[in-house]
Design a protein around this motif. Structure first.
Motif, PDB file in Angstrom:
ATOM      1  N   THR A   8       0.826  -1.219   0.000  1.00  0.00           N
ATOM      2  CA  THR A   8       0.000   0.000   0.000  1.00  0.00           C
ATOM      3  C   THR A   8       0.854   1.260   0.000  1.00  0.00           C
ATOM      4  O   THR A   8       0.562   2.211  -0.733  1.00  0.00           O
ATOM      5  CB  THR A   8      -0.953  -0.001   1.209  1.00  0.00           C
ATOM      6  OG1 THR A   8      -1.788  -1.163   1.123  1.00  0.00           O
ATOM      7  CG2 THR A   8      -1.827   1.238   1.233  1.00  0.00           C
ATOM      8  N   SER A   9       1.916   1.285   0.766  1.00  0.00           N
ATOM      9  CA  SER A   9       2.750   2.483   0.871  1.00  0.00           C
ATOM     10  C   SER A   9       3.529   2.781  -0.418  1.00  0.00           C
ATOM     11  O   SER A   9       4.038   3.883  -0.597  1.00  0.00           O
ATOM     12  CB  SER A   9       3.732   2.338   2.039  1.00  0.00           C
ATOM     13  OG  SER A   9       4.641   1.282   1.792  1.00  0.00           O
ATOM     14  N   GLU A  10       3.582   1.820  -1.332  1.00  0.00           N
ATOM     15  CA  GLU A  10       4.352   1.978  -2.573  1.00  0.00           C
ATOM     16  C   GLU A  10       3.479   2.262  -3.805  1.00  0.00           C
ATOM     17  O   GLU A  10       4.004   2.571  -4.875  1.00  0.00           O
ATOM     18  CB  GLU A  10       5.167   0.708  -2.839  1.00  0.00           C
ATOM     19  CG  GLU A  10       6.147   0.345  -1.728  1.00  0.00           C
ATOM     20  CD  GLU A  10       7.283   1.339  -1.610  1.00  0.00           C
ATOM     21  OE1 GLU A  10       7.786   1.786  -2.648  1.00  0.00           O
ATOM     22  OE2 GLU A  10       7.650   1.667  -0.465  1.00  0.00           O
ATOM     23  N   LYS A  11       2.173   2.150  -3.672  1.00  0.00           N
ATOM     24  CA  LYS A  11       1.284   2.229  -4.842  1.00  0.00           C
ATOM     25  C   LYS A  11       1.429   3.529  -5.631  1.00  0.00           C
ATOM     26  O   LYS A  11       1.442   3.520  -6.858  1.00  0.00           O
ATOM     27  CB  LYS A  11      -0.164   2.034  -4.420  1.00  0.00           C
ATOM     28  CG  LYS A  11      -0.486   0.621  -3.977  1.00  0.00           C
ATOM     29  CD  LYS A  11      -1.935   0.526  -3.524  1.00  0.00           C
ATOM     30  CE  LYS A  11      -2.260  -0.864  -3.026  1.00  0.00           C
ATOM     31  NZ  LYS A  11      -3.642  -0.941  -2.521  1.00  0.00           N
ATOM     32  N   LYS A  12       1.560   4.641  -4.930  1.00  0.00           N
ATOM     33  CA  LYS A  12       1.645   5.940  -5.621  1.00  0.00           C
ATOM     34  C   LYS A  12       2.931   6.071  -6.440  1.00  0.00           C
ATOM     35  O   LYS A  12       3.006   6.911  -7.330  1.00  0.00           O
ATOM     36  CB  LYS A  12       1.552   7.085  -4.614  1.00  0.00           C
ATOM     37  CG  LYS A  12       0.143   7.395  -4.171  1.00  0.00           C
ATOM     38  CD  LYS A  12      -0.642   8.061  -5.270  1.00  0.00           C
ATOM     39  CE  LYS A  12      -1.732   8.907  -4.640  1.00  0.00           C
ATOM     40  NZ  LYS A  12      -2.298   9.876  -5.522  1.00  0.00           N
ATOM     41  N   LEU A  18      -0.278   4.266 -13.937  1.00  0.00           N
ATOM     42  CA  LEU A  18      -1.727   4.244 -13.693  1.00  0.00           C
ATOM     43  C   LEU A  18      -2.445   5.323 -14.500  1.00  0.00           C
ATOM     44  O   LEU A  18      -3.564   5.114 -14.975  1.00  0.00           O
ATOM     45  CB  LEU A  18      -2.021   4.425 -12.198  1.00  0.00           C
ATOM     46  CG  LEU A  18      -1.555   3.286 -11.289  1.00  0.00           C
ATOM     47  CD1 LEU A  18      -1.619   3.722  -9.827  1.00  0.00           C
ATOM     48  CD2 LEU A  18      -2.385   2.039 -11.517  1.00  0.00           C
ATOM     49  N   LEU A  19      -1.795   6.467 -14.677  1.00  0.00           N
ATOM     50  CA  LEU A  19      -2.411   7.570 -15.425  1.00  0.00           C
ATOM     51  C   LEU A  19      -2.550   7.268 -16.914  1.00  0.00           C
ATOM     52  O   LEU A  19      -3.312   7.935 -17.616  1.00  0.00           O
ATOM     53  CB  LEU A  19      -1.616   8.860 -15.213  1.00  0.00           C
ATOM     54  CG  LEU A  19      -1.799   9.506 -13.841  1.00  0.00           C
ATOM     55  CD1 LEU A  19      -0.731  10.570 -13.597  1.00  0.00           C
ATOM     56  CD2 LEU A  19      -3.197  10.106 -13.700  1.00  0.00           C
ATOM     57  N   ILE A  20      -1.862   6.249 -17.408  1.00  0.00           N
ATOM     58  CA  ILE A  20      -2.046   5.842 -18.812  1.00  0.00           C
ATOM     59  C   ILE A  20      -3.466   5.310 -19.005  1.00  0.00           C
ATOM     60  O   ILE A  20      -4.111   5.587 -20.013  1.00  0.00           O
ATOM     61  CB  ILE A  20      -1.015   4.762 -19.209  1.00  0.00           C
ATOM     62  CG1 ILE A  20       0.388   5.369 -19.248  1.00  0.00           C
ATOM     63  CG2 ILE A  20      -1.375   4.122 -20.553  1.00  0.00           C
ATOM     64  CD1 ILE A  20       1.497   4.342 -19.419  1.00  0.00           C
ATOM     65  N   SER A  33      -6.518   2.907  -2.750  1.00  0.00           N
ATOM     66  CA  SER A  33      -6.304   2.499  -1.356  1.00  0.00           C
ATOM     67  C   SER A  33      -7.082   1.241  -0.984  1.00  0.00           C
ATOM     68  O   SER A  33      -6.680   0.508  -0.084  1.00  0.00           O
ATOM     69  CB  SER A  33      -6.678   3.638  -0.411  1.00  0.00           C
ATOM     70  OG  SER A  33      -8.055   3.944  -0.544  1.00  0.00           O
ATOM     71  N   ARG A  34      -8.176   0.968  -1.685  1.00  0.00           N
ATOM     72  CA  ARG A  34      -8.984  -0.206  -1.328  1.00  0.00           C
ATOM     73  C   ARG A  34      -8.734  -1.410  -2.233  1.00  0.00           C
ATOM     74  O   ARG A  34      -9.322  -2.470  -2.042  1.00  0.00           O
ATOM     75  CB  ARG A  34     -10.470   0.138  -1.299  1.00  0.00           C
ATOM     76  CG  ARG A  34     -11.102   0.448  -2.622  1.00  0.00           C
ATOM     77  CD  ARG A  34     -12.584   0.846  -2.454  1.00  0.00           C
ATOM     78  NE  ARG A  34     -13.243   0.999  -3.727  1.00  0.00           N
ATOM     79  CZ  ARG A  34     -13.896   0.044  -4.365  1.00  0.00           C
ATOM     80  NH1 ARG A  34     -13.976  -1.164  -3.823  1.00  0.00           N
ATOM     81  NH2 ARG A  34     -14.467   0.268  -5.516  1.00  0.00           N
ATOM     82  N   CYS A  48       3.889  -3.446 -16.652  1.00  0.00           N
ATOM     83  CA  CYS A  48       2.428  -3.440 -16.550  1.00  0.00           C
ATOM     84  C   CYS A  48       2.047  -3.360 -15.079  1.00  0.00           C
ATOM     85  O   CYS A  48       2.719  -3.937 -14.226  1.00  0.00           O
ATOM     86  CB  CYS A  48       1.870  -4.724 -17.174  1.00  0.00           C
ATOM     87  SG  CYS A  48       0.069  -4.866 -17.169  1.00  0.00           S
ATOM     88  N   VAL A  49       0.964  -2.631 -14.795  1.00  0.00           N
ATOM     89  CA  VAL A  49       0.392  -2.590 -13.444  1.00  0.00           C
ATOM     90  C   VAL A  49      -1.099  -2.852 -13.545  1.00  0.00           C
ATOM     91  O   VAL A  49      -1.718  -2.626 -14.594  1.00  0.00           O
ATOM     92  CB  VAL A  49       0.638  -1.249 -12.727  1.00  0.00           C
ATOM     93  CG1 VAL A  49       2.115  -1.051 -12.435  1.00  0.00           C
ATOM     94  CG2 VAL A  49       0.067  -0.080 -13.506  1.00  0.00           C
ATOM     95  N   CYS A  50      -1.664  -3.334 -12.441  1.00  0.00           N
ATOM     96  CA  CYS A  50      -3.089  -3.632 -12.402  1.00  0.00           C
ATOM     97  C   CYS A  50      -3.596  -3.442 -10.974  1.00  0.00           C
ATOM     98  O   CYS A  50      -2.930  -3.841 -10.018  1.00  0.00           O
ATOM     99  CB  CYS A  50      -3.331  -5.073 -12.849  1.00  0.00           C
ATOM    100  SG  CYS A  50      -5.066  -5.560 -12.930  1.00  0.00           S
TER     101      CYS A  50
END
Length: 149
Positions: A8-12, A18-20, A33-34, A48-50
């Motif tokens: 969670t602390s690394e997601k940002k 993510l903005l793509i 966050s959820r 890739c991220v999801c």
């Protein structure tokens, strides 16, 4: 190729990717966050991220999936979806995704086995402060697609 679950602390730290898939940081913040977030990495690069969320009643939703521009069209998005399916099969009955009615995204999800479920009219015009355009198409409605797990 390695799949990682992102703390969670690394997601940002993955906001640029993510903005793509979602042009609004405000909208990303509503689910980041959820949700559980995964990254696909190769040779030290995140390709890739999801982000997936529990929507209740056995429904898992892909809220964001993005492939870095230099890695697009090489199967990483499909591999990420397959990985998510493996992680949640038996725990959820259905995987859904909401997207704009775009000639880029709808065929991708259909190739991954999703079928159209329902539409939320005016989602993009009601929830974004600027037009969202993909492949020359201004997105208006949110199209939901589903797949049994």
């Amino acid at each position: 190729m390695t799949f990682l679950k992102i703390d969670t602390s690394e997601k940002k730290n993955y906001l640029d990717l993510l903005l793509i898939a979602d042009e609004s940081e405000k909208m990303i913040d509503l689910y980041l966050s959820r949700g559980d977030m995964y990254a696909l990495e190769e040779d030290g690069k995140t390709l890739c991220v999801c982000v997936v969320t529990d929507e209740g009643e056995g429904m898992l939703e892909i809220k964001n999936i993005a492939v870095s521009p230099e890695a697009q069209g090489r199967g990483y998005g499909r591999r990420m979806i397959e990985y998510v399916e493996e992680q949640y099969r038996g725990k959820y009955s259905c995987l859904q995704v909401g997207t704009g009615d775009s000639p880029l995204t709808i065929p991708f999800y259909e190739k991954c086995g999703f079928v159209r479920s329902h539409v939320i009219p005016n989602f993009f015009t009601d929830n974004y402060d600027h037009p969202i355009v993909e492949c020359g198409v201004t997105l208006v409605d949110m199209v939901y697609l589903r797949k049994d797990l």
